[in-house]
Enzyme design. Sequence first.
Site, PDB file in Angstrom:
ATOM      1  N   PRO A   1       0.821  -1.218   0.000  1.00 21.26           N
ATOM      2  CA  PRO A   1       0.000   0.000   0.000  1.00 21.26           C
ATOM      3  C   PRO A   1       0.852   1.264   0.000  1.00 21.26           C
ATOM      4  O   PRO A   1       0.341   2.359  -0.231  1.00 21.26           O
ATOM      5  CB  PRO A   1      -0.826  -0.119   1.293  1.00 21.26           C
ATOM      6  CG  PRO A   1      -0.115  -1.116   2.134  1.00 21.26           C
ATOM      7  CD  PRO A   1       0.625  -2.031   1.205  1.00 21.26           C
TER       8      PRO A   1
ATOM      9  N   GLU B   1       2.100  -7.794   8.936  1.00 21.87           N
ATOM     10  CA  GLU B   1       2.394  -6.357   9.010  1.00 21.87           C
ATOM     11  C   GLU B   1       3.181  -5.880   7.786  1.00 21.87           C
ATOM     12  O   GLU B   1       3.326  -4.689   7.542  1.00 21.87           O
ATOM     13  CB  GLU B   1       3.211  -6.049  10.280  1.00 21.87           C
ATOM     14  CG  GLU B   1       2.382  -5.947  11.539  1.00 21.87           C
ATOM     15  CD  GLU B   1       1.206  -4.987  11.398  1.00 21.87           C
ATOM     16  OE1 GLU B   1       1.417  -3.841  10.987  1.00 21.87           O
ATOM     17  OE2 GLU B   1       0.068  -5.406  11.690  1.00 21.87           O
TER      18      GLU B   1
ATOM     19  N   ARG C   1      -4.232  -8.470 -20.365  1.00 19.74           N
ATOM     20  CA  ARG C   1      -5.201  -8.101 -21.410  1.00 19.74           C
ATOM     21  C   ARG C   1      -4.598  -7.183 -22.464  1.00 19.74           C
ATOM     22  O   ARG C   1      -5.183  -6.977 -23.506  1.00 19.74           O
ATOM     23  CB  ARG C   1      -6.468  -7.500 -20.788  1.00 19.74           C
ATOM     24  CG  ARG C   1      -6.285  -6.170 -20.111  1.00 19.74           C
ATOM     25  CD  ARG C   1      -7.523  -5.804 -19.310  1.00 19.74           C
ATOM     26  NE  ARG C   1      -8.698  -5.591 -20.137  1.00 19.74           N
ATOM     27  CZ  ARG C   1      -8.904  -4.501 -20.872  1.00 19.74           C
ATOM     28  NH1 ARG C   1      -8.012  -3.527 -20.874  1.00 19.74           N
ATOM     29  NH2 ARG C   1      -9.992  -4.371 -21.593  1.00 19.74           N
TER      30      ARG C   1
ATOM     31  N   ASP D   1     -10.157   1.934 -24.277  1.00 23.63           N
ATOM     32  CA  ASP D   1     -10.547   1.925 -22.868  1.00 23.63           C
ATOM     33  C   ASP D   1     -10.166   3.220 -22.182  1.00 23.63           C
ATOM     34  O   ASP D   1      -9.272   3.942 -22.630  1.00 23.63           O
ATOM     35  CB  ASP D   1      -9.822   0.780 -22.135  1.00 23.63           C
ATOM     36  CG  ASP D   1     -10.446  -0.568 -22.426  1.00 23.63           C
ATOM     37  OD1 ASP D   1     -11.631  -0.599 -22.770  1.00 23.63           O
ATOM     38  OD2 ASP D   1      -9.732  -1.572 -22.307  1.00 23.63           O
TER      39      ASP D   1
HETATM   40  C1  LIG Z   1      -1.851  -5.949   6.011  1.00 23.99           C
HETATM   41  S1  LIG Z   1      -0.835  -5.478   4.652  1.00 23.99           S
HETATM   42  C2  LIG Z   1       0.502  -4.649   5.445  1.00 23.99           C
HETATM   43  C3  LIG Z   1       0.299  -3.188   5.522  1.00 23.99           C
HETATM   44  C4  LIG Z   1       1.474  -2.439   6.121  1.00 23.99           C
HETATM   45  N1  LIG Z   1       1.558  -2.660   7.537  1.00 23.99           N
HETATM   46  C5  LIG Z   1       1.292  -0.964   5.843  1.00 23.99           C
HETATM   47  O1  LIG Z   1       0.489  -0.346   6.543  1.00 23.99           O
HETATM   48  O2  LIG Z   1       1.904  -0.443   4.898  1.00 23.99           O
HETATM   49  C6  LIG Z   1      -0.136  -6.992   4.151  1.00 23.99           C
HETATM   50  C7  LIG Z   1       0.305  -7.059   2.709  1.00 23.99           C
HETATM   51  O3  LIG Z   1      -0.803  -6.843   1.840  1.00 23.99           O
HETATM   52  C8  LIG Z   1      -0.374  -6.255   0.643  1.00 23.99           C
HETATM   53  N2  LIG Z   1      -1.190  -5.046   0.416  1.00 23.99           N
HETATM   54  C9  LIG Z   1      -2.067  -4.503   1.280  1.00 23.99           C
HETATM   55  N3  LIG Z   1      -2.679  -3.443   0.772  1.00 23.99           N
HETATM   56  C10 LIG Z   1      -2.194  -3.267  -0.475  1.00 23.99           C
HETATM   57  C11 LIG Z   1      -2.424  -2.334  -1.510  1.00 23.99           C
HETATM   58  N4  LIG Z   1      -3.281  -1.324  -1.353  1.00 23.99           N
HETATM   59  N5  LIG Z   1      -1.751  -2.468  -2.664  1.00 23.99           N
HETATM   60  C12 LIG Z   1      -0.866  -3.475  -2.845  1.00 23.99           C
HETATM   61  N6  LIG Z   1      -0.595  -4.401  -1.876  1.00 23.99           N
HETATM   62  C13 LIG Z   1      -1.242  -4.310  -0.714  1.00 23.99           C
HETATM   63  C14 LIG Z   1       1.119  -5.979   0.774  1.00 23.99           C
HETATM   64  O4  LIG Z   1       1.832  -6.983   0.082  1.00 23.99           O
HETATM   65  C15 LIG Z   1       1.335  -6.047   2.277  1.00 23.99           C
HETATM   66  O5  LIG Z   1       2.646  -6.461   2.601  1.00 23.99           O
END
Ligand SMILES: C[S@@+](CC[C@H](N)C(=O)[O-])C[C@H]1O[C@@H](n2cnc3c(N)ncnc32)[C@H](O)[C@@H]1O
Length: 242
Positions: free
Chosen positions: A93, A120, A158, A173
């Site tokens: 994220p 985490e 795609r 698109d």
């Molecule tokens: C619970 S999340 C960890 C979030 C992290 N503690 C933070 O707040 O940045 C667990 C995993 O989900 C994935 N993930 C969660 N949200 C995401 C998003 N919006 N985009 C891409 N990957 C995501 C990532 O690979 C991350 O390591």
Amino acid sequence: MRIDVLTTFPEMFATEPPAALGVSIPARAVKAGLVSIHATDVRDYTENKHRKTDDRPFGGGPGMVMMCQPLWDAVAAVEKAEATPTTRILLTPQGAPLTQVIVEKLAAKPRLLLIAGHYEGIDERVIEALAPMEISIGDYVLSGGELAAMVLIDAVVRLMPGALGDEESAGQDSFSAAAVPISKKESVERRLLDCPHFTKPREWMGQTVPEVLLSGDHGKIAAWRLEQRLSRTKARRPDLLP
Ligand SMILES: C[S@@+](CC[C@H](N)C(=O)[O-])C[C@H]1O[C@@H](n2cnc3c(N)ncnc32)[C@H](O)[C@@H]1O
């Protein structure tokens, strides 16, 4: 193209129905040999008897953190499986928001290596050592990177020539850009949202299809569609306009 995914849930990347990548366009692309998808279980590279990939965070606090060693070894092994160099991508994220511009660039690469985190997140040292592109699919938090990886895979696949039934459709698109150099004016048009679409019947619940679409006048139809794209973009996503 070859796509590798490093995950603790490799079964999510099945390419047979009813799995997400086993139906519709991704499945067709796999079947046609345009892309191959290989999911690797990071647990296969653990060095502890419980195949643990995570541990408590230093400094305390809730949750678990994915350890460096299994991920590092998994990347090394997967990259060795084929000589084609990978573009490493960590789904997080905290990464750059995924856009169609990034998708188009990734679609031109020969091999992608996607890393899905959990808990985490991942020990920062292995992220620094691997130096992946960091990509987010939006400002919200998923439980793991698998669904984000699938979103990216679907968007990239795609665009592979031959993946879509109608070769024209991807270029029209929302957000799409031409693969060839185009004029500035046209490049603005191509970053617009798509126009509304209509199909049979001509009248449904008292609502009719815009007359111009039935006119057979291709010039008028193209002008109407462009006008619709502009007004929609202005109303819904003014940030896309220069
Ligand atoms: C619970 S999340 C960890 C979030 C992290 N503690 C933070 O707040 O940045 C667990 C995993 O989900 C994935 N993930 C969660 N949200 C995401 C998003 N919006 N985009 C891409 N990957 C995501 C990532 O690979 C991350 O390591």
